[in-house]
Design a protein around this motif. Structure first.
Motif, short mmCIF file in Angstrom:
data_model
loop_
_atom_site.label_atom_id
_atom_site.label_comp_id
_atom_site.label_asym_id
_atom_site.label_seq_id
_atom_site.Cartn_x
_atom_site.Cartn_y
_atom_site.Cartn_z
N ALA A 367 0.83 -1.20 0.00
CA ALA A 367 0.00 0.00 0.00
C ALA A 367 0.86 1.26 0.00
O ALA A 367 0.56 2.23 -0.72
CB ALA A 367 -0.92 -0.01 1.22
N ASP A 368 1.93 1.24 0.79
CA ASP A 368 2.84 2.40 0.82
C ASP A 368 3.45 2.64 -0.55
O ASP A 368 3.62 3.80 -0.98
CB ASP A 368 3.94 2.17 1.85
N GLU A 369 3.79 1.57 -1.24
CA GLU A 369 4.37 1.70 -2.58
C GLU A 369 3.35 2.30 -3.55
O GLU A 369 3.69 3.14 -4.39
CB GLU A 369 4.84 0.32 -3.07
N MET A 370 2.06 1.88 -3.44
CA MET A 370 1.02 2.44 -4.31
C MET A 370 0.84 3.93 -4.06
O MET A 370 0.63 4.71 -4.99
CB MET A 370 -0.30 1.69 -4.10
N VAL A 371 0.91 4.34 -2.79
CA VAL A 371 0.78 5.76 -2.45
C VAL A 371 1.94 6.54 -3.07
O VAL A 371 1.74 7.63 -3.63
CB VAL A 371 0.73 5.96 -0.92
N ARG A 372 3.15 5.97 -2.98
CA ARG A 372 4.33 6.65 -3.56
C ARG A 372 4.20 6.78 -5.08
O ARG A 372 4.65 7.76 -5.66
CB ARG A 372 5.61 5.87 -3.20
N ARG A 373 3.57 5.78 -5.71
CA ARG A 373 3.40 5.83 -7.18
C ARG A 373 2.28 6.78 -7.60
O ARG A 373 2.05 6.98 -8.79
CB ARG A 373 3.13 4.43 -7.73
N GLY A 374 1.53 7.29 -6.63
CA GLY A 374 0.45 8.23 -6.94
C GLY A 374 -0.83 7.57 -7.40
O GLY A 374 -1.62 8.19 -8.14
N GLU A 375 -1.06 6.30 -6.99
CA GLU A 375 -2.28 5.61 -7.41
C GLU A 375 -3.51 6.05 -6.62
O GLU A 375 -4.63 5.68 -6.96
CB GLU A 375 -2.09 4.09 -7.28
N PRO A 393 2.42 -4.99 11.53
CA PRO A 393 3.53 -4.03 11.35
C PRO A 393 3.72 -3.21 12.64
O PRO A 393 2.78 -2.96 13.38
CB PRO A 393 3.04 -3.15 10.21
N LYS A 394 4.94 -2.79 12.90
CA LYS A 394 5.23 -2.02 14.11
C LYS A 394 5.04 -0.52 13.89
O LYS A 394 4.66 0.20 14.81
CB LYS A 394 6.66 -2.30 14.57
N LYS A 395 5.31 -0.06 12.66
CA LYS A 395 5.24 1.37 12.37
C LYS A 395 3.85 1.75 11.89
O LYS A 395 3.24 1.07 11.06
CB LYS A 395 6.28 1.73 11.31
N ARG A 396 3.34 2.87 12.40
CA ARG A 396 2.02 3.35 12.01
C ARG A 396 2.09 3.94 10.60
O ARG A 396 2.95 4.77 10.31
CB ARG A 396 1.55 4.43 12.99
N PRO A 397 1.16 3.54 9.71
CA PRO A 397 1.17 4.11 8.35
C PRO A 397 0.57 5.52 8.34
O PRO A 397 0.01 5.98 9.33
CB PRO A 397 0.29 3.13 7.57
N ALA A 398 0.68 6.19 7.20
CA ALA A 398 0.19 7.56 7.09
C ALA A 398 -1.33 7.62 6.98
O ALA A 398 -1.93 8.68 7.15
CB ALA A 398 0.81 8.22 5.86
N TYR A 399 -1.98 6.52 6.69
CA TYR A 399 -3.44 6.45 6.54
C TYR A 399 -4.03 5.68 7.73
O TYR A 399 -3.35 4.91 8.40
CB TYR A 399 -3.80 5.74 5.22
N GLU A 400 -5.31 5.90 7.97
CA GLU A 400 -5.99 5.23 9.08
C GLU A 400 -6.14 3.74 8.77
O GLU A 400 -6.40 3.35 7.63
CB GLU A 400 -7.37 5.86 9.31
N PHE A 413 -2.55 -12.41 19.92
CA PHE A 413 -2.05 -11.58 18.82
C PHE A 413 -2.73 -10.22 18.88
O PHE A 413 -3.60 -9.91 18.04
CB PHE A 413 -2.32 -12.25 17.46
N PRO A 414 -2.38 -9.38 19.83
CA PRO A 414 -3.05 -8.08 19.96
C PRO A 414 -2.69 -7.14 18.83
O PRO A 414 -1.54 -7.09 18.37
CB PRO A 414 -2.53 -7.55 21.31
N ALA A 415 -3.69 -6.40 18.36
CA ALA A 415 -3.45 -5.40 17.31
C ALA A 415 -2.63 -4.25 17.89
O ALA A 415 -2.71 -3.96 19.08
CB ALA A 415 -4.78 -4.89 16.78
N PRO A 416 -1.82 -3.58 17.06
CA PRO A 416 -1.03 -2.45 17.56
C PRO A 416 -1.94 -1.33 18.07
O PRO A 416 -3.08 -1.19 17.59
CB PRO A 416 -0.23 -2.00 16.33
N PRO A 417 -1.48 -0.54 19.03
CA PRO A 417 -2.34 0.48 19.64
C PRO A 417 -2.82 1.56 18.68
O PRO A 417 -3.83 2.21 18.93
CB PRO A 417 -1.44 1.08 20.74
N TRP A 418 -2.11 1.78 17.57
CA TRP A 418 -2.51 2.82 16.63
C TRP A 418 -3.62 2.37 15.68
O TRP A 418 -4.17 3.18 14.92
CB TRP A 418 -1.32 3.31 15.80
N ALA A 419 -3.97 1.10 15.71
CA ALA A 419 -4.98 0.57 14.78
C ALA A 419 -6.36 0.55 15.43
O ALA A 419 -6.51 0.35 16.64
CB ALA A 419 -4.60 -0.84 14.34
N ILE A 420 -7.38 0.77 14.62
CA ILE A 420 -8.77 0.62 15.07
C ILE A 420 -9.10 -0.86 15.06
O ILE A 420 -8.70 -1.60 14.15
CB ILE A 420 -9.72 1.38 14.12
N ARG A 421 -9.84 -1.32 16.05
CA ARG A 421 -10.21 -2.73 16.12
C ARG A 421 -11.73 -2.85 16.19
O ARG A 421 -12.36 -2.20 17.01
CB ARG A 421 -9.58 -3.37 17.36
#
Length: 451
Positions: A367-375, A393-400, A413-421
């Protein structure tokens, strides 16, 4: 001493209400929220329309002489229908199956209330069916039982009749409005009982600390009143502001309009705006976990409900940019949808690709690669439908980001705190889709597996 018609029945029900209140004080508001009226037309005993508890006096006197506890259970049974708002959820459902489901859910709840005034005998068929329901759902609710019955293979008319007799307590004919006025009153009653239910939920927490009884009522109310399982409202959070060609009466100032007409005769100084800003869903990624533990029919049901919501007039534009990504431990497929009609066609031929272990990270990298390509022009979010057992993933992405679980999220397997569950049950998906006739051909609810 001569008694007027209905007087004895009213006295009996007032005595019953007082006894229930002494044992369940946290139900004080709902117990007093129905008027009491004698009605010879209530041939099946007791009933309610959400405003009054009606009863057949001859039937009530006979039952009370046989068993005071039975009348206690019957009165509370009717009240629980109102608290759980079964009356107002019947629209669009098979009436026989819905009647069985509502009565079964209430009786399952009553079976958990260990009070002497509610004690009842044993009914093997009832207990067998409730054990079956308990194995198919976390909390026995009317929607859950209804869906279970809908999916129950080989259920004959004789089986339905047998279940109806097993769980029948009150007359549900009064649930159906018979005029437009009654329909309007019914909507008002629904709102009133929702408020009563929320108040009961709060009172119950206090009552539990004193008595330690009634866990089942709390669980049912929590399920009925929880707001985070409204999948329609949840999906709308991924909508972005967009200017659309539509009159905006909210921004229109009638003072300048009428002043212009006054000053120039037929020339207003201002006119309504021809555009308005609304929140619409355009750019979105829907990721699907295709590991070995995922069921293709459940995925299809989830996508179909998502289509139904996106197709609602408040949230969609016909031209969209939705990518449906299938992934197990690697990205298996990426299907771009640019028109919602294409999404419906895609679902009718949907096949699950994958079947290996679960790793969520490849989707985010992709998804990050698609954003970089301007899709994407304005990617608002990524929704990941999964059972939750994989590497996050450990790092929070730029999108929700939201992880949607069908069933309870795994604690290991807890979801990371930055993610909506969001935890969904099958009844939640069914509720989100039940008003959409188009989905009848897309989702075969009876073929979906138990969770």
């Amino acid at each position: 001493m001569a008694y007027e018609k209905g007087q004895i029945g009213n006295e009996i029900l007032r005595a019953v209400r007082n006894e229930l209140y002494m044992n369940l004080p946290y139900l004080d508001v709902p117990l007093c929220s129905l008027g009491i009226r004698e009605d010879a037309g209530a041939t099946l005993g007791m009933a309610t329309d959400g405003m009054e508890l009606v009863y057949n006096e001859r039937w009530l006197k006979d039952r009370y002489l046989r068993s005071r506890r039975w009348v206690n259970r019957g009165y509370l049974h009717v009240i629980l229908h109102c608290i759980l708002r079964h009356i107002w959820k019947a629209r669009g459902k098979d009436p026989v199956l819905w009647d069985i489901a509502c009565d079964a859910a209430v009786e399952a709840l009553l079976a958990e209330l260990d009070y002497d005034c509610l004690a009842a005998g044993r009914y093997p068929l009832r207990e067998k069916f409730l054990r079956e329901c308990a194995g198919a759902m976390r909390v026995i609710t009317a929607e859950g039982v209804y869906l279970h019955l809908l999916r129950k293979k080989g259920l004959t008319e004789e089986d339905k009749k047998s279940l109806w007799k097993t769980f029948h307590v009150d007359d549900h004919d009064y649930w159906t409005p018979r005029s437009r006025k009654q329909e309007q009153e019914r909507q008002e009653q629904d709102e009133r009982w929702e408020k009563i239910s929320r108040q009961t939920q709060q009172n119950q927490g206090r009552g539990m600390t004193e008595s330690g009884n009634g866990n089942a009522v709390i669980e049912q109310l929590n399920v009925e009143l929880r707001e985070n399982v409204d999948y329609r409202s949840f999906l709308r959070r991924f909508a972005a502001p967009k200017e659309v060609m539509k009159a905006d009466p909210d921004s229109f100032d009638y003072i300048f309009y009428t002043y212009g007409l006054q000053l120039y005769g037929n020339m207003p100084l201002v006119e309504p705006r021809e555009t308005r800003e609304e929140k619409r869903i355009e750019d979105l990624i829907i990721a699907v976990d295709t590991s070995m533990s995922t069921n293709g029919d459940l995925v299809k049901a989830f996508l179909s409900c998502t289509y139904s919501i996106l197709h609602s007039t408040e949230t969609y534009t016909r031209k969209v940019n939705i990518h449906i990504i299938q992934c197990d431990n690697r990205v298996e497929a990426d299907d771009a949808i640019h028109d919602l009609d294409d999404l419906k066609e895609y679902m009718s031929h949907f096949t699950l690709k994958g079947g290996h272990g679960t790793d969520f990270r490849p989707v985010f990298e992709y998804a990050d690669e698609m954003v970089r390509r301007g899709e994407f022009r304005n990617l608002r979010g990524l929704i990941y439908f999964t059972d939750g057992m994989g590497h996050y993933p450990k790092k929070r992405p730029a999108y929700e980001t939201a992880f949607v679980y069908l069933g309870k999220a795994p604690e290991l397997f807890p979801a990371p705190p930055w993610a909506i569950r969001l935890e969904l049950d099958l009844p939640d998906l069914y509720r989100a889709a039940e008003d959409d006739e188009e989905l009848e051909d897309l989702i075969q609810w009876e073929d979906l597996p138990d969770m």
